[in-house]
Every structure is written in structure tokens, then in C-alpha cells.
Design a protein around this motif. Structure first.
Motif, PDB file in Angstrom:
ATOM      1  N   HIS A 160     -16.321 127.351   7.398  1.00  0.00           N
ATOM      2  CA  HIS A 160     -15.635 127.821   6.194  1.00  0.00           C
ATOM      3  C   HIS A 160     -14.204 128.274   6.538  1.00  0.00           C
ATOM      4  CE1 HIS A 160     -16.037 131.913   7.652  1.00  0.00           C
ATOM      5  NE2 HIS A 160     -17.343 131.734   7.816  1.00  0.00           N
ATOM      6  N   ASN A 210     -12.894 131.376   5.265  1.00  0.00           N
ATOM      7  CA  ASN A 210     -12.876 132.692   4.620  1.00  0.00           C
ATOM      8  C   ASN A 210     -11.615 133.480   4.946  1.00  0.00           C
ATOM      9  OD1 ASN A 210     -15.348 132.202   3.538  1.00  0.00           O
ATOM     10  ND2 ASN A 210     -16.470 133.719   4.734  1.00  0.00           N
ATOM     11  N   THR A 211     -11.156 133.384   6.158  1.00  0.00           N
ATOM     12  CA  THR A 211     -10.013 134.185   6.591  1.00  0.00           C
ATOM     13  C   THR A 211      -8.875 133.265   7.004  1.00  0.00           C
ATOM     14  OG1 THR A 211     -10.571 134.269   8.937  1.00  0.00           O
ATOM     15  CG2 THR A 211     -11.659 135.865   7.498  1.00  0.00           C
TER      16      THR A 211
END
Length: 1014
Positions: free
Chosen positions: A816, A818-819
Motif C-alpha cells: 500500500h 499509506n504514508t
């Protein structure tokens, strides 16, 4: 009344440019010059000295690209020159310097007639001392290195190879004369540089800034531009109080250590690096004679080995300076290598060979790993560092991150096994500092650990192309040792810094896992042939050591110590961080490919001879080097009877039959072997892959093994960078000009030919008997420019992380974004395999020479997840090598559904370590065996000290705690756990006895055993 900084600055600039610099040389006198041009490659001093030199004049052109010109320089200091404490004579030189930094243009090295070296010559270090007798008699070796500015980034240049660089002279000798130097004028120049530089760094509201500008204004009032020599002492006195004000008690402290980051190859070939080392090291030795407090840190054993071989007199002087503590050995590696691409054992051997050299030649054990300019840092490195006997790690390159700044400058770095190493990133953000007030202010301003710490490191000196520290830099350090408004500067060593920084605090923040450089992602792919050559050598070195050791232990056959040491050291050189990553000029990569081929031939002969001796006389068909992980992990050094998988009753043959397609789509073929079913469409793309469970691996509607061509035009660094925007342009090579299907030698094969532009790609999908994986081969005749070729594999799996092989283990990374840290990791390194899975099911993709990988994840309309792996196959940058990667390449891959971690490793090893057949009369039992296949035997070799002891290196590969019994049939007298330099780590006896050692390993732990055999 306060001075106006703008007015004072303008006034100061005019005075320095028009009057002060012009007053530095009070007298000049000509020198007699004669020249000899070397016909081709450089020659030693003794050869040049014997040549016939012809008259040469200042103003003459010289230097076709990469050529060498020798000058004989002779003269005498005029008798009416006043040589005293204030005035000295020196030779002043301008070779035709073109404004680039030292190391990226013409350079020189001065010799006395007896062959001893004086020092190097380059921009900003363009003087030579005159002996006390006033007689000048020198030989200058001038290198006409082309000015290939690194800031060109992407501009195509023919200068990277002699064959295309042209023959016109590059330079014109502007000055070579005697000069009488006014040292008081020189000192005023240094005073002004520090005072003005500091004033410009302070805010206008800071009283200290006003004090400095006022002092500079008063100095200008005192000095007479028309009579600088007569008023310079008074001018210095006017400025002195401002430079004597001590630093605040809270000021940051910078430990400044001299440095010269010399790339072992980059925009110059390896042969030129040898001469760069001589120029740089002679410069610093001369500077040490003038300044006893000056310390210089030197990191690469290879570079000192070159000096020992080619410049023994200079090497002897370096030894003396090492003994006095001025010439400081750091790093402990053979070169400053890339750490993403080399295998685990290569990463170990960098430290083994480097630290051995420093110990044997200088009696010094280095305590830090020093990698200022490497393009990312493997999570395996902390354990390797500590096992080498080192305590500290330093790098600077991580400050180049595009998106995210590292949160600390001083911290613990924790590796995949839990080992931690004390780590520092110099906040000065350069490994080529000049110690200017601006740089020092930057270090103090950006240091992220104020409060917990008060000291940082600053490597200073011209670098990349060499040059090293200058007298001006040392003067700057002295003036800012304790100066109000500035950090305190202390000339010192890395050890002094690390000890001071460690003593400041008991607790440190921790960074766990890899240190990913958010830049230079293209180096995982550029120059494929160089990367393939390295991987082949790593495999052959392991084999050569294994079989030669087995023959030595079982038959008493002599071990090829000298040959393998030489091959290892050349291999380690070729892993330098601008060679293996593919970021050097054409000359470098042409030589690297030739070296790889030559060394591979030598290693093949060593392996052949050892296997022949082991197998003995006879015609029995035998096999060595099984690709099975079980056999590789459990046993090392076995030769067994041949057994073909295709002949096994448990392995039915393959079939290939027409496939009508799905939902009226195009047809193709079904490949089956009783274990797998693979559907390949009429364009040669894989539509379905099912293992024995019947689970489908391919995402609905997708095609596996799709070749996708992207526009690849980095913003800045051509061979280095792969920028995110490459994804915005993509062409799928999803049609084939020719497709055929057949069974060849018992293997089902679908072969498709694709063309794009002038490039031809033959893509083969195959399924062999007994295989649990589908094999993919690409034969590419590549003629693209600024393109990236990806092999795309979209999978029907909900994977929240990918698992990739790295040195001595594997690493999980999120799929992913996410950050911002996750988002920046859009291209990452994997060694021989990558695995993606969900609970109960995973798919592994193995490769034989691909390192750059990407993983993306999308949710489909049906609610399922498509996780796509992109393997970066080829790039086509044009700087610094305009012909990068052009021509023919072969790459192999394997897709294995339903794969465990052990299965993933098996596929990677199968591609990396092929079967070897040998004819002989006997089978050979394994030399060493491990009872747990997850505890892999990585290395079997003799001890480095040539004592005849046996070294076995193992590691836990699964990421879990493991127990294993390590067995050998050798006549063992003693056994110990040792460090990487093969020194005892634990005096306690090992459990289980000499021939059966019981080991308990934590996840990814590396253990080295030393068996005494006599």
C-alpha cells in the motif's frame, strides 16, 4: 554607526578581486619547459624520465582526451627575491583549468628527478613547493581527462570512451612559473573569507552579524588598495578582534576530518583512479607536514593497494603518517560498494578483504563502516558490520532523499536479525565539505538531535574525482575552532567523533530495516550486462571455493589461494557503487564486462579441475550443484549419480494442446505436466496458471508475462534515476509477429516474437516435466533510447506486503501507499525472488539477473484484489554511457504458484545455480551437512590465514528460530564460532562435539564456524 552589509559587501568584493588577489604574488619568474607526449596509456615515471623531451611553452595547447603529457620543469629562484618568514617561493600552475571542480578535468602529479612524489596539481590546489636551495627540477605528469561535468545529468557525450572522444587538444597551458608569495596577504584572504561568510549566515537582526560587517568595513578603511603589502598587517589587526570572539557555550561542535571521496571509477576509468589516488594522497601527506593537527580519513583498501603497487615510495610515507595518527584508516571495506546489488557473501568479503589489508599492512583495525555515497543500505548490513568487529556506520547519501528526511542524524540502526549498529548521518549534508561558514551553519541548523547531542561529523576535502583537503580548508577550520556565531570546529578522526557522540547519551532512537534511498532507483536496472556478470561471478566463486575446499580436505589437493584471492578482489572492485549500479562511462562498463568474462573463464577452469579430481577416473555420469533448496541447505560439496526428472515415474511428461480461449476470446494452447496447467493465448501471453490445487494465480482478464514499454526520461540523473512519472506513459507489447508452440526435449514451449522500433524480443513460455513453476525467457535485441521495459505479472491475490530476498534473508515491504515513505518506495530491490501472498496461498517470482521491482495493488469491480508485480528488465539511458544496454540480452524468470518461502528460494537458486555434469568413477559425500534446510550453508572455504582450517558460514533463512546439527566427516581437532575475520567469538565449547555441532539460531542469524583440521 552600523555598516550597511550590502555596501560593505560590494566594496569588499571589489577590493578582493582587484587588489588583494593581485597582491598575493609579489614577483614572478619564468621556468624552462620541455615535453614528451605518451603515445597511448600512461607509463611509470621511470619510463617517462628516459624519453626525449622537446621544448614547450606556456600558451601551448596540449592533451587529446584521456592522453598524458610529461613536462620537465627547471629553473632557479632569482637571487634578488627576499625569502623570509613572510615570503616564500612556489611554482604556480594553471593547466588550462576549465572552471569545473577538481577531479573533473586536467590534473597533474609532480615528481623529483629521483622519482619521489612532491604532490598533485589541480584547480584550487595549483601550487608546488620550492626546495630550500631555490632550485626547481621537476617532472610533471599531466592527465588530459575530459571535463565531463556530473551536473550534465542527461546530456549525451562521446567523451566517455577513447574510441569516440576525438583527438583535438582539450587544454592550453596558461601558467607555469615561479612566484613569490606574500603569506600575510594569503592569511588576510582567509580571514576575510571566514568573517564575511559567517556574517552572511547570520540574520540581519543578530548583533554578531553587525559586529562582523563593521569589522570588515574598518579593515577596508585601514588597508590601502594601492599598497596592500605595506598595509596588510594593519588590516589583519583591524579584523582580528572579530575573529577572536569565542563561540557560545551552547554552540554545536563539528569534528572535521579530512577526506577525499575518490570514486574507484565513474566519469573516468579504473586506471585513472590509480593516478587520482597518488595525486590526492600525496597532497594530504604534504599538508600533514605543514599542519600536525590535520587528520585525513581514507576508506578503501583497494586504493591503498594500488598505491602500494604503483607508488611504493608514497606508500611508505603513508605508513609513517598512519603510525603518527594523521593518516586515518576507516571503513574497512575493499571499496565503497553498492549494498543493494551484491550478494551476501560479497558483502561479507568487502569487509574481510578490506580489514585484512589494513591489519596486515598497517596493523590497524578499522572500527566503522564508511559509505558516504552509496545508493541505499540493505537491512542485512548491521549484523555484517558487527560480525566484522566494527561498531559504527556513517553515510551521507540518505540526505538526498526526494520526499522524506530521515528523522535523526545519530541513532541505532537495526537489521533484519535484530542487530543494532551506532549510526551517523553528517548534518553538513556533504562528504566534500570546504568547511565554509555556510556549510557549518547548515550543519548546526539542520542537526535533528539538539538537546540529546551536541556533536556531528564533517568530512572535508575535494572529492568524487579526488583532490582532498587544501590549505585553505585547514585555515578555515583553524579560524572557526572557537568563533562566536559559528559551531566549534575540531580537527579530528571519525573514532573521536563516534566516541564523543556515543558518550553523550545512553538512549538513542532506533531505525529498523533497510535505509531506502528515495533517489537513484534506476541503478537497480541500468547496465544489465554488468549486473549479470557480477551475479555469475558470485555463483562461480562460491562453487570454486566449495569444490576446491572439498578436494583439498578429502584428497589433499593444493588449494588455489592466490588465484581466488585475486579474483575475489577484482570482483569486489567491480561492485563499487558507480560500477555495479551502471552509472559510469562506457569505458568503465566495457572493461567490467571484459573482466567478468575473463574471471568467469578462470573460475570455470578452477571448478572443472576440482570436480575432475573429486570424481576421479571413469565414465559414470555424475552431477554436482543441485538446484534443490533442500540439498543446497542440507549438504555442501556432494557429487551424486545423475537422475533426470523427466525419467522419473513420479514426473509424467508434458502435454501441449489447443486452447479455445475464454468467452469467445482468442485461442492458444494449454501446457500441462500433471502438476500444473498453464494457458497461453495466441499472442504468447499467459492467461491462466493453476497448480495442483486448482487455484488460479492470474487476475481475471489479465495477462501474465506482459511486456510494457515506458518512456523513461528522468528529471535529472539519467543512468541513476527512475522517476515516478515513467508510469504516465506505457505501451503494452501484447501482439506478436510470430508465435509457435511445440514440445522440445520433453518441455512444452510457446515462443512469441515481438518488435517495437528497432528492438526485437523473443519471449518463451515453457513448462517442464516435474516443474511446479512456469518458466519465462526473454531474448532481447535492444535498441531503444530513454525507455524502460517492464515484465508485468498481475496476480489474483490480496497481498498487503511483498517479501523479497536480500543478503542473508528476506525483507517485507508494504504494497500500500499509506504514508509518504511507502509511496516513495515505488521501485525497490529484490535479489533472486519476490513472493506475494494472502493467508494460505502465495506466488513466487524468481529471476536470474533482475533487481528492480515494483508492486501495485488495485481493487476490481468484483471486489477482488489484483496485485501486480513489475520487473524492470532493461533501461536505455544515454548519460554517462550513450550506448548503455544496447544489443543482445537474455533473461530468465520463473512463476511458481502455491509457493512457500522455501519454494521461492528454490526457484531463485534453480535459476542461479544450474546442474553441473561431470564424468568420473566415484560419488563424493557432502563435506558439510545441516539437519535443518532453513539453516543454509552459504560458504565453505579454507581459513583466510591459510592455516588449513575449514570455514563454514551458515545463516537462518526463514525468519524464525531454528535448531540444526552441522555435521562434517573431516578429521576435526577443534571447532569454534568465529567472527567474519575468523577470530573466536565465544570461548565456551560448542554443544554436540567436533563433528556434530548443535546450533540454535535466531531469525536471520549468521554463524561462522572454524574447524581446526590439524
Amino acid at each position: 554607526m552600523h555598516s550597511d552589509p550590502r555596501r560593505t559587501g560590494d566594496r569588499l568584493t571589489r577590493f578582493v578581486d582587484e587588489s588583494l588577489r593581485a597582491s598575493l604574488h609579489t614577483r614572478t619568474a619564468p621556468l624552462a619547459l620541455a615535453s614528451w607526449e605518451v603515445p597511448d596509456e600512461p607509463v611509470p615515471f621511470g619510463v617517462a624520465q628516459r624519453q626525449r623531451f622537446e621544448p614547450f611553452a606556456v600558451g601551448s595547447p596540449w592533451g587529446r582526451p584521456w592522453s598524458t603529457l610529461w613536462l620537465r620543469v627547471q629553473g632557479t629562484v632569482p637571487g634578488d627575491w627576499a625569502i623570509d618568514e613572510r615570503h616564500s617561493a612556489e611554482v604556480s600552475i594553471d593547466l588550462g583549468f576549465d572552471g569545473l571542480a577538481p577531479g573533473f578535468q586536467a590534473e597533474g602529479l609532480a615528481f623529483r628527478p629521483d622519482g619521489t612524489i612532491v604532490k598533485g596539481v589541480s584547480p584550487r590546489n595549483s601550487h608546488l613547493p620550492v626546495d630550500s636551495g631555490g632550485v626547481v627540477d621537476l617532472f610533471l605528469e599531466l592527465a588530459a581527462n575530459p571535463g565531463i561535468p556530473p551536473e550534465s545529468h542527461w546530456r549525451t557525450t562521446p567523451l566517455g570512451d577513447k574510441a569516440t572522444a576525438g583527438s583535438e587538444p582539450l587544454y592550453r597551458l596558461r601558467r607555469l612559473e615561479l612566484a613569490l608569495v606574500d603569506r600575510e596577504v594569503w592569511n588576510l584572504l582567509q580571514d576575510i573569507g571566514v568573517a564575511r561568510g559567517l556574517a552572511e549566515q547570520l540574520s540581519a537582526e543578530d548583533p554578531r552579524s553587525a559586529q562582523l560587517w563593521t569589522a570588515l568595513d574598518r579593515m577596508l578603511d585601514v588597508v590601502d588598495p594601492d599598497s596592500v603589502g605595506a598595509t596588510v598587517t594593519a588590516a589583519r589587526a583591524a579584523l582580528a578582534p572579530a575573529l577572536a570572539a569565542p563561540a557560545a557555550a551552547s554552540a554545536h561542535t563539528v569534528v572535521a576530518t579530512g577526506h577525499a571521496h575518490i570514486d574507484s571509477a565513474w566519469l573516468w576509468p579504473v586506471r585513472e583512479t590509480v593516478r587520482k589516488c597518488a595525486r590526492t594522497f600525496s597532497n594530504v601527506v604534504a599538508l600533514m607536514d605543514e599542519h600536525p593537527d590535520f587528520r585525513f580519513s581514507c576508506s578503501s583498501a583497494q586504493q591503498l593497494a594500488w598505491v602500494k603497487e604503483s607508488y611504493p615510495e608514497l606508500f611508505a610515507r603513508i605508513r609513517e603518517k598512519v603510525a603518527t595518527g594523521q593518516f586515518v584508516l576507516v571503513g574497512g571495506q575493499w571499496v565503497e560498494p553498492d549494498t543493494n546489488l551484491p550478494g551476501g557473501e560479497s558483502t561479507v568479503r568487502q569487509l574481510v578483504h578490506g580489514k585484512r589489508f589494513f591489519l596486515e599492512e598497517f596493523g590497524v583495525e578499522t572500527t566503522e563502516v564508511w559509505l558516504p555515497d552509496t545508493f541505499g543500505y540493505t537491512a542485512s548490513l548491521p549484523q555484517i558490520i558487527r560480525l566484522s568487529g566494527s561498531d559504527w556506520f556513517m553515510t551521507q547519501k540518505i540526505s538526498w532523499n526526494q520526499s522524506n528526511a530521515m528523522p535523526h542524524h545519530t541513532f541505532w540502526w537495526e537489521g533484519i536479525d535484530g542487530t543494532r549498529v551506532f549510526t551517523h548521518f553528517p548534518p553538513i549534508d556533504t562528504y566534500n565539505a570546504e568547511l565554509s561558514p555556510a556549510e557549518l551553519a547548515h550543519a548546526q541548523r539542520t542537526y535533528r538531535d539538539h538537546g540529546a547531542g551536541s556533536v556531528s561529523l564533517a568530512p572535508f576535502g575535494w572529492g568524487d574525482g579526488g583532490g582532498g583537503p587544501t590549505r585553505e580548508m585547514v585555515a578555515s577550520a583553524h579560524r572557526q575552532a572557537d568563533l562566536d556565531g559559528s559551531p566549534r570546529v575540531r580537527l579530528g578522526t571519525p573514532r573521536e567523533f563516534f566516541e564523543a557522540a556515543r558518550a553523550e547519551r545512553d538512549e538513542l532512537p532506533v531505525w529498523s530495516g533497510e535505509m531506502y534511498l528515495e533517489l537513484h532507483r534506476g541503478t537497480l536496472t541500468s547496465q544489465l550486462r554488468t549486473k549479470q556478470g557480477n551475479r555469475r561471478l558470485e555463483r562461480l566463486l562460491r562453487e570454486a571455493e566449495l569444490w576446491s575446499t572439498t578436494a583439498s580436505v578429502t584428497l589433499g589437493r593444493p588449494y588455489p589461494y592466490d588465484e581466488l584471492e585475486r579474483i575475489w578482489r577484482r570482483t569486489l572492485l567491480l561492485q563499487f557503487h558507480d560500477i555495479l549500479p551502471g552509472s559510469s562511462i562506457a569505458w568503465v562498463h566495457r572493461e567490467a564486462e571484459a573482466d567478468h568474462a575473463r574471471l568467469a573463464g578462470e573460475l570455470e577452469e578452477i571448478v572443472r579441475a576440482a570436480l575432475g579430481a573429486l570424481a576421479g577416473e571413469g565414465e559414470q555420469r555424475l552431477v554436482a550443484n543441485s538446484a534443490s533448496v533442500a540439498l543446497e541447505g542440507v549438504a555442501a560439496g556432494a557429487i551424486a549419480s545423475w537422475s533426470s526428472p523427466s525419467s522419473s515415474p513420479a514426473s509424467p511428461g508434458v502435454t501441449i494442446r489447443p486452447w479455445p480461449g475464454e468467452s469467445g476470446g482468442p485461442g492458444g494452447w494449454i501446457l500441462e505436466n500433471g502438476r500444473m496447467r498453464v494457458a497461453v493465448d495466441a499472442d504468447g501471453l499467459v492467461r491462466s496458471v493453476c497448480d495442483a490445487s486448482g487455484r488460479e494465480a492470474v487476475a481475471p482478464g489479465e495477462r501474465v508475462a506482459l511486456l510494457r514499454l515506458h518512456r523513461d526520461v528522468p528529471d535529472k540523473w539519467d543512468a541513476w534515476d527512475l522517476d515516478r512519472h515513467y508510469r504516465t506513459s506505457a505501451v503494452d507489447l501484447d501482439t506478436a509477429e510470430e508465435v509457435s508452440a511445440s514440445v522440445r526435449d520433453g518441455v512444452a514451449v510457446v515462443e512469441a516474437t515481438r518488435r517495437v522500433g528497432a528492438t526485437t524480443i523473443v519471449q518463451t513460455i515453457s513448462l517442464g516435466p516435474g516443474r511446479d513453476a512456469v518458466d519465462i525467457t526473454l531474448d532481447v535485441d535492444w535498441h531503444e533510447r530513454h525507455k524502460l521495459l517492464k515484465l508485468v505479472i498481475p496476480l489474483d491475490v490480496h497481498a498487503d506486503r511483498s517479501t523479497s530476498e536480500i543478503q542473508f534473508g528476506h525483507l517485507d515491504r508494504p504494497t500500500h501507499t499509506n504514508t509518504s515513505w511507502d509511496e516513495a518506495r515505488f521501485e525497490f530491490v529484490a535479489h533472486r525472488w519476490i513472493r506475494l501472498g494472502e493467508e494460505g496461498y502465495a506466488i513466487a517470482i524468481a529471476n536470474d539477473s533482475t533487481f528492480g521491482h515494483s508492486v501495485t495493488r488495485d481493487t476490481r469491480a468484483d471486489g477482488g484484489t489484483t496485485t501486480s508485480v513489475g520487473l524492470s528488465v532493461l533501461r536505455a539511458p544515454t548519460f554517462p554511457d550513450p550506448e548503455s544496454d544496447q544489443g543482445r540480452h537474455t533473461l530468465r524468470f520463473a512463476l511458481r504458484p502455491g509457493a512457500s518461502l522455501a519454494d521461492a528460494a528454490e526457484e531463485g537458486h534453480r535459476l542461479d545455480r544450474a546442474l553441473r555434469e561431470v564424468a568420473g568413477g566415484r560419488e563424493i559425500a557432502p563435506l558439510v551437512r545441516s539437519s535443518d534446510p532453513a539453516v543454509r550453508i552459504e560458504t565453505v572455504k579454507p581459513a583466510e590465514d591459510r592455516s588449513g582450517d575449514l570455514i563454514v558460514r551458515l545463516f537462518e533463512s526463514s525468519g524464525g528460530r531454528r535448531s540444526t546439527v552441522v555435521e562434517t566427516d573431516a578429521a576435526v581437532q577443534r571447532v569454534q564460532v568465529v567472527d567474519l575475520l575468523e577470530r573466536p567469538l565465544d570461548a565456551q565449547p560448542l554443544d554436540g562435539g567436533l563433528n556434530r555441532v548443535n546450533l540454535q539460531l535466531r531469525p536471520f542469524q549468521i554463524i561462522t564456524l572454524r574447524y581446526g583440521l590439524s
